[in-house]
Design a protein around this motif. Structure first.
Motif, PDB file in Angstrom:
ATOM      1  N   ARG A 107      11.400  -1.278  -8.700  1.00 14.77           N
ATOM      2  CA  ARG A 107      10.153  -1.158  -9.466  1.00 14.77           C
ATOM      3  C   ARG A 107      10.417  -0.729 -10.902  1.00 14.77           C
ATOM      4  O   ARG A 107       9.515  -0.736 -11.733  1.00 14.77           O
ATOM      5  CB  ARG A 107       9.205  -0.178  -8.778  1.00 14.77           C
TER       6      ARG A 107
ATOM      7  N   GLY B 183       2.695  -4.192 -11.362  1.00 14.35           N
ATOM      8  CA  GLY B 183       2.496  -4.583  -9.972  1.00 14.35           C
ATOM      9  C   GLY B 183       3.707  -5.238  -9.343  1.00 14.35           C
ATOM     10  O   GLY B 183       3.574  -5.908  -8.304  1.00 14.35           O
TER      11      GLY B 183
ATOM     12  N   LYS C  30       6.413  -5.644  -6.899  1.00 20.99           N
ATOM     13  CA  LYS C  30       6.413  -5.068  -5.546  1.00 20.99           C
ATOM     14  C   LYS C  30       7.716  -5.355  -4.812  1.00 20.99           C
ATOM     15  O   LYS C  30       8.369  -6.370  -5.053  1.00 20.99           O
ATOM     16  CB  LYS C  30       5.235  -5.630  -4.737  1.00 20.99           C
ATOM     17  N   ASP C  31       8.071  -4.447  -3.911  1.00 19.42           N
ATOM     18  CA  ASP C  31       9.219  -4.669  -3.035  1.00 19.42           C
ATOM     19  C   ASP C  31       8.789  -4.520  -1.584  1.00 19.42           C
ATOM     20  O   ASP C  31       7.857  -3.787  -1.259  1.00 19.42           O
ATOM     21  CB  ASP C  31      10.361  -3.707  -3.364  1.00 19.42           C
ATOM     22  N   HIS C  32       9.462  -5.273  -0.700  1.00 20.23           N
ATOM     23  CA  HIS C  32       9.176  -5.244   0.737  1.00 20.23           C
ATOM     24  C   HIS C  32      10.508  -5.266   1.473  1.00 20.23           C
ATOM     25  O   HIS C  32      11.341  -6.149   1.229  1.00 20.23           O
ATOM     26  CB  HIS C  32       8.326  -6.450   1.157  1.00 20.23           C
TER      27      HIS C  32
ATOM     28  N   TYR D  35      11.222  -9.115  -3.275  1.00 20.87           N
ATOM     29  CA  TYR D  35      10.717  -8.521  -4.519  1.00 20.87           C
ATOM     30  C   TYR D  35       9.829  -9.544  -5.195  1.00 20.87           C
ATOM     31  O   TYR D  35      10.227 -10.689  -5.398  1.00 20.87           O
ATOM     32  CB  TYR D  35      11.865  -8.117  -5.443  1.00 20.87           C
TER      33      TYR D  35
END
Length: 231
Positions: free
Chosen positions: A146, A168, A170-172, A182
Motif C-alpha cells: 500500500r 485505494g 488494495k492487496d489480497h 494487488y
C-alpha cells in the motif's frame, strides 16, 4: 611578281581567318570563353571564373534523403464520451519471472503476472492493473504494497509515462492458495491517451517498496487496441 602577291594575299586571308575564327561567347553562368573551329575552347584571359562548364565525366550524385518528421508530443485533442460507464474485458498482459521471487522459488514458480482493463467512468479514462504473485504473502518479498506510489509505462518510441496510483490501492492474500493480488488504477490525461494510442507499451516498471522491478509485456498492442473501445 604577280605570283608573289597572290601568295601573300592568300597568307593574309588564312591568318585573318584564324584570328576571326576565335569567337568570344558568354556561358549561361556568366563566364567569358573563346571558341575555336576545331571544337576546343578556353576561358577568355582576364575574366573571373564564375562556374565551370559541365564536367564531361560527371559523377553520380547521391539521392537526396528527406529526414523523417520528428514524433510529436504536443497536445492531443480527442472526443471522449462523458456519458459512458464502461470497461474492456480484463486481459493478462504480463507473465514473466520476477527477479526477487525467482531468487527464492526459481524461474517458473517465481513469476509475476499482471492483467489490465481500460475504463471510462463518465469521461474519466483510467487503467486498472491487477498484479498476481504466486506466494501467500508477497509483502515479505516486496514490502508493504500500500506504500507503492509509482508505475511507469515504457513505450516503443522511447517515451516514458510515469503515473501515481489513485487512492485505494488494495492487496489480497490467500495463503491457502499460495497467491497474492494487488489492485490499483491510474488516471490518464488526453496527452497520455494519445501517447498510448501512438506507440506500443513494451515494459511496465513497478516501484515496489523494497526494490523496483521491470516487466516486459507479452501483448504490447493491448492499450492501442483497447483504449479506443472506451473513449
Amino acid at each position: 611578281m604577280r605570283i608573289f602577291y597572290a601568295i601573300a594575299f592568300l597568307l593574309m586571308l588564312l591568318v585573318g581567318g584564324k584570328v576571326s575564327a576565335q569567337i568570344r561567347a558568354t556561358t549561361a553562368s556568366g563566364n567569358k570563353v573563346l571558341l575555336f573551329p576545331n571544337g576546343t575552347w578556353k576561358y577568355d584571359e582576364g575574366q573571373t571564373i564564375i562556374d565551370t562548364l559541365p564536367n564531361p565525366n560527371p559523377q553520380p550524385q547521391p539521392a537526396a534523403v528527406t529526414p523523417a518528421p520528428a514524433a510529436k508530443q504536443g497536445s492531443w485533442s480527442m472526443k471522449i464520451d462523458s456519458s459512458r460507464v464502461d470497461s474492456t474485458l480484463k486481459e493478462q498482459i504480463i507473465n514473466v519471472s520476477s527477479p526477487r521471487l525467482a531468487r527464492f522459488f526459481g524461474e517458473e514458480k517465481g513469476r509475476m503476472r499482471c492483467s489490465a482493463e481500460c475504463v471510462n467512468e463518465k469521461g474519466v479514462i483510467s487503467i486498472r492493473l491487477e498484479w498476481a504473485a504466486a506466494v501467500g504473502d508477497a509483502n515479505r518479498y516486496f514490502g508493504f504494497m500500500r506504500d507503492v506510489k509509482d508505475v511507469t509505462f515504457v513505450l516503443a518510441s522511447g517515451q516514458e509515462l510515469k503515473f501515481q496510483y489513485n487512492p485505494g490501492f488494495k492487496d489480497h492474500f490467500f495463503d491457502n492458495y499460495n497467491i497474492s493480488y494487488y489492485n490499483g488504477s491510474v488516471t490518464l490525461t488526453k496527452n497520455e491517451i494519445g501517447a498510448l494510442l501512438s506507440s506500443p507499451v513494451v515494459r511496465i516498471d513497478m516501484d515496489w517498496k523494497k526494490a523496483p522491478e521491470e516487466y516486459e509485456l507479452k501483448n504490447t498492442q493491448y492499450f492501442m487496441n483497447n483504449l479506443p473501445k472506451v473513449l
